[in-house]
Design a protein around this motif. Structure first.
Motif, short mmCIF file in Angstrom:
data_model
loop_
_atom_site.label_atom_id
_atom_site.label_comp_id
_atom_site.label_asym_id
_atom_site.label_seq_id
_atom_site.Cartn_x
_atom_site.Cartn_y
_atom_site.Cartn_z
N THR A 192 -4.94 6.56 6.81
CA THR A 192 -5.37 5.18 7.08
C THR A 192 -4.16 4.26 7.20
OG1 THR A 192 -7.47 5.51 5.92
CG2 THR A 192 -6.72 3.23 6.21
N TRP A 193 -3.21 4.46 6.30
CA TRP A 193 -1.99 3.64 6.32
C TRP A 193 -1.22 3.83 7.63
CZ3 TRP A 193 3.18 4.30 7.00
CH2 TRP A 193 4.02 3.25 6.60
N ALA A 205 -7.73 12.73 -1.41
CA ALA A 205 -7.90 11.27 -1.39
C ALA A 205 -6.62 10.59 -0.94
CB ALA A 205 -8.31 10.78 -2.77
N LEU A 206 -5.49 11.08 -1.46
CA LEU A 206 -4.20 10.53 -1.04
C LEU A 206 -3.97 10.76 0.45
CD1 LEU A 206 -1.67 11.33 -3.92
CD2 LEU A 206 -2.41 9.09 -3.13
N GLU A 241 1.40 6.97 -6.83
CA GLU A 241 0.28 7.84 -7.18
C GLU A 241 0.58 9.30 -6.86
OE1 GLU A 241 -3.57 6.52 -5.86
OE2 GLU A 241 -3.01 4.39 -6.11
N LYS A 262 2.18 1.94 -3.49
CA LYS A 262 1.12 2.49 -4.34
C LYS A 262 0.90 3.97 -4.05
CE LYS A 262 -2.67 0.16 -4.79
NZ LYS A 262 -3.87 -0.66 -4.43
N LEU A 263 0.91 4.35 -2.78
CA LEU A 263 0.76 5.76 -2.42
C LEU A 263 1.90 6.60 -2.97
CD1 LEU A 263 -0.44 5.41 1.29
CD2 LEU A 263 -1.78 6.30 -0.62
N GLU A 289 0.83 -1.20 0.00
CA GLU A 289 0.00 0.00 0.00
C GLU A 289 0.87 1.26 0.00
OE1 GLU A 289 -3.30 2.57 0.10
OE2 GLU A 289 -2.99 0.50 -0.56
N ARG A 290 1.96 1.22 0.73
CA ARG A 290 2.84 2.40 0.77
C ARG A 290 3.47 2.66 -0.61
NH1 ARG A 290 5.41 5.94 4.28
NH2 ARG A 290 6.22 7.52 2.86
N ARG A 299 -6.18 11.04 2.84
CA ARG A 299 -7.00 10.12 3.63
C ARG A 299 -6.41 8.71 3.63
NH1 ARG A 299 -11.22 12.98 1.06
NH2 ARG A 299 -11.44 11.31 -0.49
N ARG A 300 -5.96 8.27 2.47
CA ARG A 300 -5.36 6.93 2.40
C ARG A 300 -4.07 6.85 3.21
NH1 ARG A 300 -4.94 5.67 -3.80
NH2 ARG A 300 -3.66 3.96 -2.97
N THR A 344 -3.94 11.48 -8.78
CA THR A 344 -4.94 11.23 -7.75
C THR A 344 -5.15 12.49 -6.93
OG1 THR A 344 -4.17 8.93 -7.61
CG2 THR A 344 -5.55 9.73 -5.80
#
Length: 244
Positions: free
Chosen positions: A138-139, A131-132, A121, A117-118, A114-115, A134-135, A127
């Motif tokens: 969450t991470w 949105a980034l 992006e 991908k962040l 996930e990291r 928030r993700r 993106t």
């Protein structure tokens, strides 16, 4: 239209701000350290427990050391590890740890993916930044939860280790007291505290053999002594009442 991310919390090249990356790096290092520490847990079973309970170089002493004292040495850690019960405890702890480690490794890999991908992006700039953001939050929360889980698992392993090994240590020390009482040893030292000793002074193998054969640490009573639990002298019969 490209959504360029602001420098905070994301930096153009490093993806996230220095403060966010610094906190994240610390968390990631802690996660990696937790996993590494966990892997070492089973391989170092018992020595800290033994050292803590023994507390000093002299394991057993029935009299002050003197020129003519009879002294022996013992490797308490090996005596605990190499008994049949100690080997079973090691296998139990390893099985417990392995099941926990599979779960932790799976979560770590998911967080790492996930990291990545962040990062990609944020670098691409396609993106929306909110949105980034928030993700990423969450991470961070999931990474903190994983770190807390690792700490909990390590404490659980330590509790389980103490629960399973303390009785073994007590039995080993009891057997050493028995040997000392039977053969007149004034002092039995932990092998780790003795820079030199003659090989014939070591009692480790003997303690292991006695343990595996089911012997206990209760020294047999001396010849002529009353059975355990019996009064030292029989009670006297009550005196007859005087005649009137």
């Amino acid at each position: 239209m490209r959504n360029n991310l602001p420098e905070r919390p994301f930096a153009p090249r490093s993806t996230f701000s220095n403060s966010a990356r610094s906190a994240d790096a610390g968390r990631g290092a802690a996660l990696a350290t937790g996993a590494t520490t966990g892997r070492r847990l089973v391989t170092r079973i018992l020595p800290l427990l033994a050292a803590g309970m023994l507390g000093s170089a002299a394991l057993l002493s029935s009299a002050p050391a003197a020129a003519q004292s009879k002294i022996a040495v013992v490797d308490v850690r090996r005596a605990m590890l190499e008994t049949e019960e100690g080997l079973r405890v090691q296998a139990t702890l390893k099985k417990l740890f392995d099941s926990r480690q599979v779960e932790l490794d799976t979560k770590q890999r998911a967080l790492a993916t996930e990291r990545e991908k962040l990062d990609k992006e944020a670098q691409a700039g396609k993106t929306p930044k909110d949105a980034l953001q928030r993700r990423f939050e969450t991470w961070q929360r999931q990474a903190a939860e994983l770190q807390a889980t690792m700490v909990d698992y390590q404490r659980e392993m330590q509790r389980k280790e103490s629960e399973l090994t303390t009785p073994i240590l007590q039995k080993v020390l009891g057997l050493l007291r028995r040997i000392a009482a039977q053969e007149g040893y004034d002092l039995i030292l932990d092998k780790a505290a003795a820079p030199y000793y003659r090989a014939d002074l070591e009692l480790t193998d003997r303690a292991i053999q006695m343990y595996n054969s089911g012997q206990t640490g209760d020294a047999p009573p001396a010849k002529g002594a009353p059975p355990k639990g019996a009064p030292a002298t029989p009670p006297k019969a009550p005196a007859p009442a005087p005649r009137k």
